[in-house]
Design an enzyme around this catalytic site. Sequence first.
Site, mmCIF file in Angstrom:
data_model
loop_
_atom_site.group_PDB
_atom_site.id
_atom_site.type_symbol
_atom_site.label_atom_id
_atom_site.label_comp_id
_atom_site.label_asym_id
_atom_site.label_seq_id
_atom_site.Cartn_x
_atom_site.Cartn_y
_atom_site.Cartn_z
ATOM 1 N N LYS A 115 -8.565 30.487 -7.764
ATOM 2 C CA LYS A 115 -7.536 29.774 -6.707
ATOM 3 C C LYS A 115 -8.329 29.100 -5.700
ATOM 4 O O LYS A 115 -9.643 28.906 -5.902
ATOM 5 C CB LYS A 115 -6.380 30.572 -6.268
ATOM 6 C CG LYS A 115 -5.590 31.148 -7.358
ATOM 7 C CD LYS A 115 -4.282 31.803 -6.700
ATOM 8 C CE LYS A 115 -3.645 32.339 -8.083
ATOM 9 N NZ LYS A 115 -2.304 32.673 -7.829
ATOM 10 N N HIS A 129 -0.151 25.132 -13.202
ATOM 11 C CA HIS A 129 -0.170 26.460 -12.978
ATOM 12 C C HIS A 129 1.173 26.189 -12.007
ATOM 13 O O HIS A 129 1.546 25.337 -11.499
ATOM 14 C CB HIS A 129 -1.253 26.965 -12.037
ATOM 15 C CG HIS A 129 -1.045 28.183 -11.482
ATOM 16 N ND1 HIS A 129 -0.256 28.276 -10.278
ATOM 17 C CD2 HIS A 129 -1.805 29.189 -11.779
ATOM 18 C CE1 HIS A 129 -0.423 29.804 -10.076
ATOM 19 N NE2 HIS A 129 -1.212 30.258 -11.209
ATOM 20 N N SER A 174 0.187 39.407 -10.887
ATOM 21 C CA SER A 174 -0.162 40.749 -10.740
ATOM 22 C C SER A 174 -0.814 41.689 -11.849
ATOM 23 O O SER A 174 -0.874 42.782 -11.795
ATOM 24 C CB SER A 174 0.765 41.595 -10.048
ATOM 25 O OG SER A 174 1.433 40.783 -8.974
ATOM 26 N N ASN A 180 -8.631 33.197 -12.290
ATOM 27 C CA ASN A 180 -8.303 31.773 -11.647
ATOM 28 C C ASN A 180 -8.342 32.211 -10.071
ATOM 29 O O ASN A 180 -7.634 33.038 -9.390
ATOM 30 C CB ASN A 180 -6.608 31.851 -11.999
ATOM 31 C CG ASN A 180 -6.083 30.617 -10.771
ATOM 32 O OD1 ASN A 180 -6.913 29.940 -10.030
ATOM 33 N ND2 ASN A 180 -4.759 30.624 -10.897
ATOM 34 N N GLU A 189 3.487 33.241 -17.062
ATOM 35 C CA GLU A 189 3.183 33.774 -15.633
ATOM 36 C C GLU A 189 4.977 33.715 -15.066
ATOM 37 O O GLU A 189 4.988 32.717 -14.502
ATOM 38 C CB GLU A 189 2.270 33.110 -14.851
ATOM 39 C CG GLU A 189 0.726 32.964 -15.691
ATOM 40 C CD GLU A 189 -0.112 32.743 -14.344
ATOM 41 O OE1 GLU A 189 -0.753 33.506 -14.148
ATOM 42 O OE2 GLU A 189 -0.169 31.750 -13.774
ATOM 43 N N GLU A 241 2.038 27.469 -9.009
ATOM 44 C CA GLU A 241 1.606 26.746 -7.748
ATOM 45 C C GLU A 241 1.669 25.345 -7.428
ATOM 46 O O GLU A 241 2.138 24.582 -6.641
ATOM 47 C CB GLU A 241 0.447 27.382 -7.030
ATOM 48 C CG GLU A 241 0.392 28.934 -6.627
ATOM 49 C CD GLU A 241 -0.513 29.894 -6.870
ATOM 50 O OE1 GLU A 241 -1.707 29.208 -6.881
ATOM 51 O OE2 GLU A 241 -0.347 31.093 -6.823
ATOM 52 N N GLY A 270 1.154 37.084 -7.444
ATOM 53 C CA GLY A 270 0.589 37.460 -5.947
ATOM 54 C C GLY A 270 1.581 38.434 -5.209
ATOM 55 O O GLY A 270 1.552 38.447 -4.127
HETATM 56 P P1 PGA Z 1 -1.959 37.109 -9.481
HETATM 57 O O1 PGA Z 1 -1.957 35.449 -9.944
HETATM 58 O O2 PGA Z 1 -2.869 37.863 -10.475
HETATM 59 O O3 PGA Z 1 -2.656 37.152 -8.078
HETATM 60 O O4 PGA Z 1 -0.590 37.419 -9.573
HETATM 61 C C1 PGA Z 1 -1.827 35.077 -11.141
HETATM 62 C C2 PGA Z 1 -1.996 33.619 -11.225
HETATM 63 O O5 PGA Z 1 -1.461 32.867 -10.454
HETATM 64 O O6 PGA Z 1 -2.599 33.134 -12.328
#
Ligand code: PGA
Length: 254
Positions: free
Chosen positions: A14, A98, A216, A12, A170, A100, A176
Amino acid sequence: MDKQRKLIIAGNWKMNKTVSDAADLVGQLKIDLGKLTELDVVVCPPFTALAEVSRLLRDGTMRVGAQNMSEHSYGAHTGEIAAGMLKDLLVRYVILGHSERRQFQQETDAQVNAKLKTALVAGLKPIVCIGETLAQREANQTESVVGTQLTGSLAGLDAAQMQETVLAYEPVWAIGTGLTATPEQAQHVHAFIRGWIAAKFDDTTARRVRIQYGGSVKPSNARELMSQPDIDGALVGGASIDAHSFIEIVRNSL
Ligand code: PGA
């Protein structure tokens, strides 16, 4: 790895990468991952780079996904992108719900459910994200939060549609932040999710649905996470926009 389900590792990206940066990254990924058949590798660039990435990946086994789409099929929805437009670019997957988007765009389970049905009708493979916040985990609400998200996001699906859908667990506190769920913590929730599917649908469906872990994921923890019995892949954010680390994550998952 001795699992009935084929692993699916998705990047992803982003809101990162211009079209030329995306072409660079995908060019590097293709050299190492472009012909793998043991697992499914998907990259999810921003909308603006989908056409170019899709063109670059038209031969080979890597697939392209979008990070979001509209629940509507066409019409007066300024700024939105329809499933048919993604299909037109040979996009195969779409990430839905997601955290976010749930957090910053106030996306609800009902909206995720509407998008999911639109995606399935259009023939896209949805990746539906669910997961609890740190406060919810600390209040021992992980299962009830995830259960509510599953009930709302997957409402009205039949077993065949459920089997077409990929889930991504997740935990919000691991996204992140560098804080990964331990393999045991992740496996516990994955087993809960699979049990939920068995109860809501049937055992065959529960056995077939792929459940990714996200939060992560990096080269150093991929192998242990992927070796858990109910973890069927990863949704990778930060580590997916660096060719070396994404390649290592895929290699360590084989
Ligand atoms: P990350 O994000 O690997 O940077 O923690 C995962 C995601 O948001 O899909």
